[in-house]
Design a protein around this motif. Structure first.
Motif, PDB file in Angstrom:
ATOM      1  N   VAL A 574       0.937  -1.164  -0.110  1.00 44.92           N
ATOM      2  CA  VAL A 574      -0.149   0.041   0.098  1.00 44.92           C
ATOM      3  C   VAL A 574       0.747   1.196   0.137  1.00 44.92           C
ATOM      4  N   ILE A 575       0.559   2.214  -0.726  1.00 45.11           N
ATOM      5  CA  ILE A 575       1.285   3.316  -0.999  1.00 45.11           C
ATOM      6  C   ILE A 575       0.416   4.713  -0.768  1.00 45.11           C
ATOM      7  N   VAL A 576       0.866   5.805  -0.502  1.00 48.05           N
ATOM      8  CA  VAL A 576      -0.175   7.092  -0.342  1.00 48.05           C
ATOM      9  C   VAL A 576      -0.485   7.433  -1.724  1.00 48.05           C
ATOM     10  N   GLY A 577       0.550   7.639  -2.754  1.00 49.55           N
ATOM     11  CA  GLY A 577       0.478   8.198  -3.979  1.00 49.55           C
ATOM     12  C   GLY A 577       1.571   8.544  -4.476  1.00 49.55           C
ATOM     13  N   LEU A 578       1.962   8.084  -5.649  1.00 49.50           N
ATOM     14  CA  LEU A 578       3.410   8.438  -5.909  1.00 49.50           C
ATOM     15  C   LEU A 578       3.465   9.684  -6.721  1.00 49.50           C
ATOM     16  N   GLN A 579       2.401  10.162  -7.332  1.00 46.63           N
ATOM     17  CA  GLN A 579       2.544  11.571  -7.843  1.00 46.63           C
ATOM     18  C   GLN A 579       2.460  12.560  -6.712  1.00 46.63           C
ATOM     19  N   PHE A 580       2.107  12.437  -5.468  1.00 39.60           N
ATOM     20  CA  PHE A 580       2.080  13.372  -4.447  1.00 39.60           C
ATOM     21  C   PHE A 580       3.490  13.678  -3.407  1.00 39.60           C
ATOM     22  N   ASP A 581       3.982  12.283  -3.377  1.00 41.63           N
ATOM     23  CA  ASP A 581       5.476  12.365  -2.727  1.00 41.63           C
ATOM     24  C   ASP A 581       5.054  13.233  -1.413  1.00 41.63           C
ATOM     25  N   VAL A 582       4.152  12.748  -0.551  1.00 39.58           N
ATOM     26  CA  VAL A 582       3.895  13.153   0.693  1.00 39.58           C
ATOM     27  C   VAL A 582       4.943  13.326   1.751  1.00 39.58           C
ATOM     28  N   PHE A 583       5.814  12.174   1.546  1.00 37.25           N
ATOM     29  CA  PHE A 583       6.992  12.053   2.505  1.00 37.25           C
ATOM     30  C   PHE A 583       8.319  12.493   2.264  1.00 37.25           C
ATOM     31  N   GLY A 584       8.378  13.025   0.867  1.00 41.60           N
ATOM     32  CA  GLY A 584       9.620  13.584   0.555  1.00 41.60           C
ATOM     33  C   GLY A 584      10.422  12.502  -0.278  1.00 41.60           C
ATOM     34  N   PHE A 585      10.119  11.391  -0.317  1.00 41.95           N
ATOM     35  CA  PHE A 585      11.275  10.143  -0.791  1.00 41.95           C
ATOM     36  C   PHE A 585      11.542  10.437  -2.200  1.00 41.95           C
ATOM     37  N   TRP A 586      10.642  10.873  -2.929  1.00 45.53           N
ATOM     38  CA  TRP A 586      11.241  10.819  -4.271  1.00 45.53           C
ATOM     39  C   TRP A 586      12.011  12.102  -4.629  1.00 45.53           C
ATOM     40  N   LYS A 587      11.829  13.269  -3.921  1.00 43.49           N
ATOM     41  CA  LYS A 587      12.572  14.426  -4.244  1.00 43.49           C
ATOM     42  C   LYS A 587      13.695  14.084  -3.735  1.00 43.49           C
ATOM     43  N   VAL A 588      14.026  13.398  -2.810  1.00 49.57           N
ATOM     44  CA  VAL A 588      15.524  13.033  -2.346  1.00 49.57           C
ATOM     45  C   VAL A 588      16.053  12.128  -3.417  1.00 49.57           C
ATOM     46  N   ILE A 589      15.463  11.162  -3.904  1.00 52.63           N
ATOM     47  CA  ILE A 589      16.033  10.447  -4.899  1.00 52.63           C
ATOM     48  C   ILE A 589      16.130  11.158  -6.174  1.00 52.63           C
ATOM     49  N   ARG A 590      15.241  12.180  -6.556  1.00 51.96           N
ATOM     50  CA  ARG A 590      15.592  12.776  -7.864  1.00 51.96           C
ATOM     51  C   ARG A 590      16.830  13.843  -7.962  1.00 51.96           C
ATOM     52  N   GLN A 591      17.056  14.104  -6.552  1.00 50.38           N
ATOM     53  CA  GLN A 591      18.043  15.124  -6.405  1.00 50.38           C
ATOM     54  C   GLN A 591      19.576  14.220  -6.416  1.00 50.38           C
ATOM     55  N   SER A 592      19.296  12.901  -6.379  1.00 48.78           N
ATOM     56  CA  SER A 592      20.667  12.376  -6.267  1.00 48.78           C
ATOM     57  C   SER A 592      20.845  11.994  -7.917  1.00 48.78           C
ATOM     58  N   LEU A 593      19.943  11.947  -8.777  1.00 46.27           N
ATOM     59  CA  LEU A 593      20.043  11.296 -10.008  1.00 46.27           C
ATOM     60  C   LEU A 593      20.548  12.263 -11.116  1.00 46.27           C
ATOM     61  N   PRO A 594      21.433  12.039 -11.836  1.00 49.33           N
ATOM     62  CA  PRO A 594      22.067  12.993 -12.910  1.00 49.33           C
ATOM     63  C   PRO A 594      20.762  13.472 -13.940  1.00 49.33           C
ATOM     64  N   ILE A 595      20.757  14.302 -14.508  1.00 47.75           N
ATOM     65  CA  ILE A 595      19.800  15.085 -15.546  1.00 47.75           C
ATOM     66  C   ILE A 595      19.343  13.763 -16.662  1.00 47.75           C
ATOM     67  N   LYS A 596      20.493  13.294 -17.020  1.00 47.00           N
ATOM     68  CA  LYS A 596      20.244  12.513 -18.265  1.00 47.00           C
ATOM     69  C   LYS A 596      19.378  11.076 -17.695  1.00 47.00           C
ATOM     70  N   VAL A 597      19.680  10.915 -16.610  1.00 45.48           N
ATOM     71  CA  VAL A 597      18.695   9.778 -16.025  1.00 45.48           C
ATOM     72  C   VAL A 597      17.222  10.281 -15.816  1.00 45.48           C
ATOM     73  N   LEU A 598      17.113  11.302 -15.485  1.00 43.50           N
ATOM     74  CA  LEU A 598      15.781  11.880 -15.230  1.00 43.50           C
ATOM     75  C   LEU A 598      14.958  12.188 -16.601  1.00 43.50           C
ATOM     76  N   ASP A 599      15.754  12.547 -17.681  1.00 45.30           N
ATOM     77  CA  ASP A 599      15.227  12.617 -18.961  1.00 45.30           C
ATOM     78  C   ASP A 599      14.846  11.476 -19.568  1.00 45.30           C
ATOM     79  N   ASP A 600      15.535  10.107 -19.235  1.00 45.91           N
ATOM     80  CA  ASP A 600      15.249   8.930 -19.704  1.00 45.91           C
ATOM     81  C   ASP A 600      14.287   8.229 -18.829  1.00 45.91           C
ATOM     82  N   GLN A 601      13.058   8.416 -18.810  1.00 47.08           N
ATOM     83  CA  GLN A 601      11.958   7.579 -17.864  1.00 47.08           C
ATOM     84  C   GLN A 601      11.799   6.196 -18.263  1.00 47.08           C
ATOM     85  N   GLN A 602      12.311   5.900 -19.715  1.00 44.34           N
ATOM     86  CA  GLN A 602      12.385   4.522 -19.888  1.00 44.34           C
ATOM     87  C   GLN A 602      13.669   3.853 -19.953  1.00 44.34           C
ATOM     88  N   GLY A 603      14.365   4.409 -18.836  1.00 44.16           N
ATOM     89  CA  GLY A 603      15.671   3.740 -18.911  1.00 44.16           C
ATOM     90  C   GLY A 603      15.749   2.920 -17.672  1.00 44.16           C
TER      91      GLY A 603
END
Length: 925
Positions: A574-603
């Motif tokens: 069970v999750i709260v909702g990935l698109q809302f990131d209410v706990f800030g987990f995705w924000k932290v993960i995104r900051q650790s990823l290179p731009i080229k990884v973020l641009d390639d969502q199918q990678g």
């Protein structure tokens, strides 16, 4: 082309005095399967009281968007029965002809009539639109002027000289000839700074082709300015142009290339610009304040709000949006910022201030405004709400049960067989006498009861037969007999005494044909279908009422076993909702990823990061759910990862409700079935401003904080980007950013996100109330704006009157105010009556007066040691509502207890036949 339309005679009388009006073009073009164009476009009146609508056809120039129409005549409206209509008349009208002297006289007459009203700031609307949009000749206008007295012509010379400045160069040349013909002076207005700036669009002055040079003479002033500031156009600018040309300097500033040395330059250019750019100017100015290029100047904001060249703003409205709601976003925003400054950050605006802003800027002949709050206050971006349709819940449960043979009595088993038969078969019925004891009517007698009778009637001298049946019997169902279709026989065959029956499409089954012994044997075998535990106990997994209705086995378990214990466990994944990131987990993960990884969502790397995010959120949700269950159930989880307690039906029911259980999450369930939150569905046509209020309580399942927003829980609002820390693009600034720049932040951080200051809620509520009231400030006889009544006392926004000298209702006061009690009902003296004490009755809650009101009024005088006026003293103790006395808002008569003649009573008005019992509970308290 002449058109006709039916309008009310009241509206026609007003139209006859001023026989010009606008229609608006609404394009609606579709294509059929063969690619053929189908045109459903229409011309519609913006004035609802005219209610004119017809297919566009070739009536007027569609590209103009509007058509100025002239009343041509009328004829009596004849209804379907050939009678003259008492309230409707048929008018004839045509699109204004620029070559018709009579049409120009009608248009100019409109201007002359409206000019008599000092409050009318748009008297030139129809005239200016015609001068700007129609292809007219100076000779036609000269001939039209010739029909007026000399004094009136001199008035025209003076007024045409003012608004003629916004016309195209060629039309100003023609207008100059008209004015010169009547010995007036007119100077053509096309400033060099505007011409030079326009020439910089894409071309340097020496490179401008002849056709481009000719175009500027064909455009009106606003079209030239719009071309200069159009984002799709590029100005070729040199440094000396910036220094010498204020338009170019301003253009460079608004696009962020240069700063301004003198911000008063804004005041001169401001009224020439579109509403959209005027709003951008305010934001751009505050961005400079933020970056310390200048300091806040309240006088500059006042100059933007009440600009000395404000006529140009009205001129633009007349040529671009005639009779549309007047957009007041910028003046309201400026007025609000001024109030914020003057109150040292305590308030945005008052009700009276907002209403005054609207009344002094609207078109009095066509009163309609649009504050456009959504342009500077963030609206809902579909916040996070409970996923009520798909989410299966945070927990699951199972019940430890054991068969109880003492419950398997013949009577109880027969009851179960009846349940089974009712589920798959249809009960047989038999006739009974309506006047008897409910026994079956014998067949021989019933044949006579059901027999059709006949009798003769004579119509037009001819005899014919009519038929009727006795209505002295009814059908009653058997308790133990059914008809069952062949396809459903399989569901009951295992419980029948005779397993074989001759084939038929429908079978007649009685309860005697079913075996309770076979049913009991079947029940005793049921535990083997579930998880068997020790001591003949077995585990039944979660189910809901719909499962019980569908599954006969579950019904039998419910009826013939005892519930001993219950096991409650968190659901997996069970999750709260990935698109809302209410706990800030995705924000932290995104900051650790290179731009080229973020641009390639199918990678693979991005997908791995997303999987990690899901796992982190699922783990957080599980931990929170476990903590909540420990508090709720007051016990610890077992090694098998469930909470086991003695069965308590009430506790179980409360738990699955608080933890949102709706079904077991399966391994192949989709993501939306495991997500607690989803985006809210915005179906309203009205802007929903994001101004939530933090709830004192948290979500009971996972201790998640939330806001209350329009009566619903919102777990993720739109205010996360409304602070300067989160926003660097000045074009996205809202009232929150501007307030913070002024030093009065209106957002504070909470555990659930940002929450606005109460002054924001008040401002939105007050503005909405002003809109409600403003829509009523229209005279119902002539349609013109009503203004505050001159003799009104301490609150000049309670009484209004029409000031149109030609109106039969001129200077007659209208009381318009919100109910003091419910705060929602809008009391309009044109629609509601007064109680015997003279108080207008609220149409929403029926409140009028009570003793507490009179005491409060009296105390104002008593505390200041003044005598209580007789008008108040005589009413003390004679209030109505606190005694349970209410009055009908439609007729003013007392509301009474009325008997409907069938033994039912209700509170209503015997005169108007209104039932007031439909009002909310506690309404009369």
């Amino acid at each position: 082309m002449v058109k006709t339309a039916d309008i009310s005679k009241t509206r026609y009388e007003e139209l006859r005095k001023n026989p010009v009006f606008f229609l608006k073009f609404f394009e609606n073009i579709h294509y059929d399967n063969n690619g053929k164009e189908i045109d459903y476009s229409r011309w519609n009146s913006l004035d609802r009281e005219l209610n004119i609508s017809f297919e566009a056809g070739v009536f007027a120039n569609r590209e103009l968007g509007y058509a100025l129409c002239v009343l041509e005549g009328e004829k009596e409206k004849i209804d379907e029965k050939g009678n003259l209509s008492s309230d409707t008349i048929t008018i004839k009208f045509h699109c204004a002809d620029p070559n018709s002297v009579n049409d120009w006289i009608n248009i100019i007459d409109c201007f002359a009539i409206r000019s008599q009203n000092r409050e009318d700031k748009y008297a030139f609307m129809e005239l200016l639109w015609a001068l700007d949009k129609l292809f007219w000749k100076k000779e036609t206008l000269i001939s039209a002027w010739a029909q007026y007295p000399e004094a009136t012509v001199q008035f025209f010379v003076k007024e045409f000289t003012k608004f003629g400045r916004v016309l195209s160069y060629y039309k100003q040349v023609e207008l100059k000839s008209v004015i010169s013909h009547y010995n007036g002076r007119y100077d053509i207005y096309l400033p060099d700074v505007v011409k030079l700036a326009y020439k910089c669009i894409l071309y340097r002055p020496s490179q401008i082709p002849p056709q481009r040079k000719a175009k500027i003479e064909l455009l009106n002033l606003f079209s030239i300015v719009d071309e200069i500031f159009n984002e799709s156009n590029q100005l070729v600018i040199v440094e000396e142009d910036i220094a010498s040309n204020s338009i170019i300097q301003f253009h460079s500033w608004i696009h962020g290339h240069h700063s301004l040395d003198n911000y008063n330059l804004i005041l001169n250019i401001f009224p020439l610009l579109s509403e959209e750019i005027r709003l951008q100017i305010v934001k751009r100015y505050f961005h400079d304040i933020r970056n310390k290029h200048t300091s806040f100047d309240v006088d500059l904001i006042k100059g933007l709000k009440d600009n000395k060249f404000e006529d140009y703003i009205r001129y633009r409205y007349c040529v671009e949006n005639p009779t549309e709601p007047v957009v007041l976003t910028v003046p309201l925003l400026c007025d609000t910022l001024i109030t914020l400054h003057n109150s040292k950050g305590n308030s945005f605006q008052t009700f009276d201030g907002i209403l005054d802003c609207a009344m002094t800027r609207c078109d009095t002949a066509h009163p309609a405004i649009d504050f456009g709050l959504q342009r500077f206050i963030p609206t809902c971006n579909r916040g996070a709400v409970y996923n009520i349709n798909n989410f299966k819940g945070f927990v699951d449960y199972a019940i430890v049960r054991k068969l109880n043979e003492s419950l398997m009595t013949d009577e109880h088993l027969k009851h179960a067989l009846v349940y089974l038969m009712d589920k798959y078969a249809r009960r047989q019925s038999y006739p009974v006498c309506c006047y008897g004891e409910g026994t079956k009517i014998p067949d021989a007698i019933f044949m006579n009861c059901a027999k059709r009778r006949e009798y003769k009637i004579t119509e037009n001298g001819q005899e014919r037969l009519k038929y009727y049946s006795l209505r002295c019997f009814r059908y009653q169902q058997y308790d133990d007999r059914w008809d069952i279709e062949d396809e459903n026989l399989k569901h009951i065959q295992g419980f029948m005494n005779e397993s074989e029956m001759p084939h038929s499409m429908t079978y007649k089954i009685s309860l005697e044909m079913l075996s309770t012994d076979k049913l009991k044997t079947y029940i005793l075998s049921l535990p083997d279908k579930f998880t068997v535990l020790q001591d003949n106990e077995f585990l039944v997994h979660s189910y809901n009422r719909r499962d019980l209705d569908k599954n006969f086995d579950l019904y039998l378990i419910q009826e013939f076993s005892d519930a001993l214990k219950m096991r409650i466990s968190p659901q997996k994944g069970v999750i709260v909702g990935l698109q809302f990131d209410v706990f800030g987990f995705w924000k932290v993960i995104r900051q650790s990823l290179p731009i080229k990884v973020l641009d390639d969502q199918q990678g693979d790397e991005y997908k791995a990061a997303l999987t990690k995010y899901k796992e982190q959120e699922a783990e957080e949700v599980r931990n929170r759910c476990l903590a909540s269950l420990r508090r709720e159930l007051k016990t610890e989880i077992t090694n098998d990862a469930f909470f086991e307690l003695k069965y308590d039906r009430t506790l179980l029911s409360d738990t699955i409700k608080r933890f949102y259980f709706k079904g077991t999450i399966e391994e192949n369930d989709e993501l939306h079935q495991r997500q607690f939150l989803t985006q809210s569905n915005l179906t309203s046509n009205f802007a929903k401003y994001c101004a939530p209020q933090l709830s004192v309580a948290t979500n009971p399942a996972i201790n998640l904080p939330y806001f209350w927003c329009r009566g619903k829980e919102c777990f993720h609002n739109n205010l996360g980007t409304q602070t300067l820390e989160e926003e660097n693009n000045w074009q996205n600034y809202t009232l929150f950013h501007l307030s913070e720049i002024m030093g009065f932040p209106k957002l504070h951080k909470t555990v659930a996100g940002y929450e606005p200051d109460p002054s924001v809620w008040q401002f939105i509520a007050i503005t909405n109330k002003v809109m409600q009231k403003f829509r009523r400030l229209k005279c119902r006889v002539c349609g013109h704006m009503m203004f505050t009544e001159r003799t009104s006392g301490f609150n000049r926004y309670n009484y209004y009157e029409c000031i149109n000298p030609t109106c039969s209702e001129v200077r007659i006061p209208v009381y318009l105010n919100f109910c003091f009690k419910c705060k929602k009902g809008l009391i309009d003296s044109r629609d509601t009556k007064q109680c015997p004490n003279g108080w207008y009755i609220c149409p929403t809650c029926l409140a009028c007066c009570d003793n507490e009101q009179y005491e409060r009024q009296a105390q104002r005088y008593i505390l200041t040691k003044r005598p209580v006026p007789s008008r108040i003293q005589n009413k003390r103790g004679y209030g109505h509502n606190d005694k349970g006395e209410y009055f009908c808002p439609k007729c003013g008569n007392p509301i009474q207890i009325i008997d409907d003649g069938h033994g039912n009573t209700f509170r209503g008005c015997p005169e108007c036949n209104l039932n007031f019992d439909a009002k909310p509970d506690g309404f009369y308290n």
